[in-house]
Design a protein around this motif. Structure first.
Motif, short mmCIF file in Angstrom:
data_model
loop_
_atom_site.label_atom_id
_atom_site.label_comp_id
_atom_site.label_asym_id
_atom_site.label_seq_id
_atom_site.Cartn_x
_atom_site.Cartn_y
_atom_site.Cartn_z
N ALA A 257 8.78 -10.13 -5.11
CA ALA A 257 7.47 -9.68 -5.58
C ALA A 257 7.33 -9.76 -7.10
CB ALA A 257 7.20 -8.26 -5.10
N HIS A 258 8.28 -9.25 -7.85
CA HIS A 258 8.13 -9.18 -9.30
C HIS A 258 8.12 -10.54 -9.96
CE1 HIS A 258 7.83 -6.03 -12.35
NE2 HIS A 258 8.29 -6.93 -13.18
N LEU A 259 8.71 -11.54 -9.32
CA LEU A 259 8.66 -12.90 -9.84
C LEU A 259 7.47 -13.66 -9.31
CD1 LEU A 259 12.40 -14.03 -9.68
CD2 LEU A 259 11.11 -13.25 -11.67
N ASP A 260 6.73 -13.04 -8.36
CA ASP A 260 5.62 -13.72 -7.69
C ASP A 260 6.09 -15.08 -7.17
OD1 ASP A 260 3.04 -13.94 -6.70
OD2 ASP A 260 2.29 -14.89 -8.54
N MET A 261 7.25 -15.03 -6.46
CA MET A 261 7.90 -16.24 -6.02
C MET A 261 8.21 -16.15 -4.53
SD MET A 261 11.54 -17.69 -7.48
CE MET A 261 10.89 -17.80 -9.14
N ALA A 262 7.88 -17.21 -3.81
CA ALA A 262 8.23 -17.31 -2.39
C ALA A 262 9.04 -18.57 -2.20
CB ALA A 262 6.99 -17.33 -1.54
N LEU A 263 10.18 -18.44 -1.57
CA LEU A 263 11.05 -19.57 -1.27
C LEU A 263 11.01 -19.78 0.23
CD1 LEU A 263 14.03 -18.39 -3.47
CD2 LEU A 263 12.24 -20.02 -4.10
#
Length: 101
Positions: free
Chosen positions: A92-98
């Motif tokens: 969430a805090h990186l606004d990143m989805a792998l």
């Protein structure tokens, strides 16, 4: 309780930045089998930026510097929610989805 330490490599241009994601299994209201399924599983996470990276931050690619300074406030440790399924990992805090391919 599931606890994990996962190295992550972020890349901008030809430069890689290695950080660490620490996670612990989130609080659950009902029993759940180990392992991942299509049902999202919540974890409490902490992003760790090595002190050596913070000490030499100006030498990193502008996109990596911006991520650390703007999104993580140049903090050594940043708490974040982490959601995992058998096909994806979201930080969430990186606004990143792998996504698994």
């Amino acid at each position: 309780m599931a606890v994990a330490t996962t190295p992550l490599a972020l890349q901008a241009g030809d430069q890689k930045l290695r950080i660490v994601l620490h996670t612990v299994d989130g609080l659950r209201q009902s029993p759940r089998a180990p392992g991942l399924t299509s049902e999202p599983r919540s974890f409490y996470g902490t992003i760790e930026i090595p002190q050596a990276v913070l000490d030499d931050l100006d030498s990193y690619h502008p996109a990596l510097r911006a991520l650390i300074r703007d999104r993580l406030q140049a903090a050594r440790f940043t708490g974040t929610d982490v959601t995992v399924t058998d096909q994806s990992l979201t930080i969430a805090h990186l606004d990143m989805a792998l996504n698994r391919t």
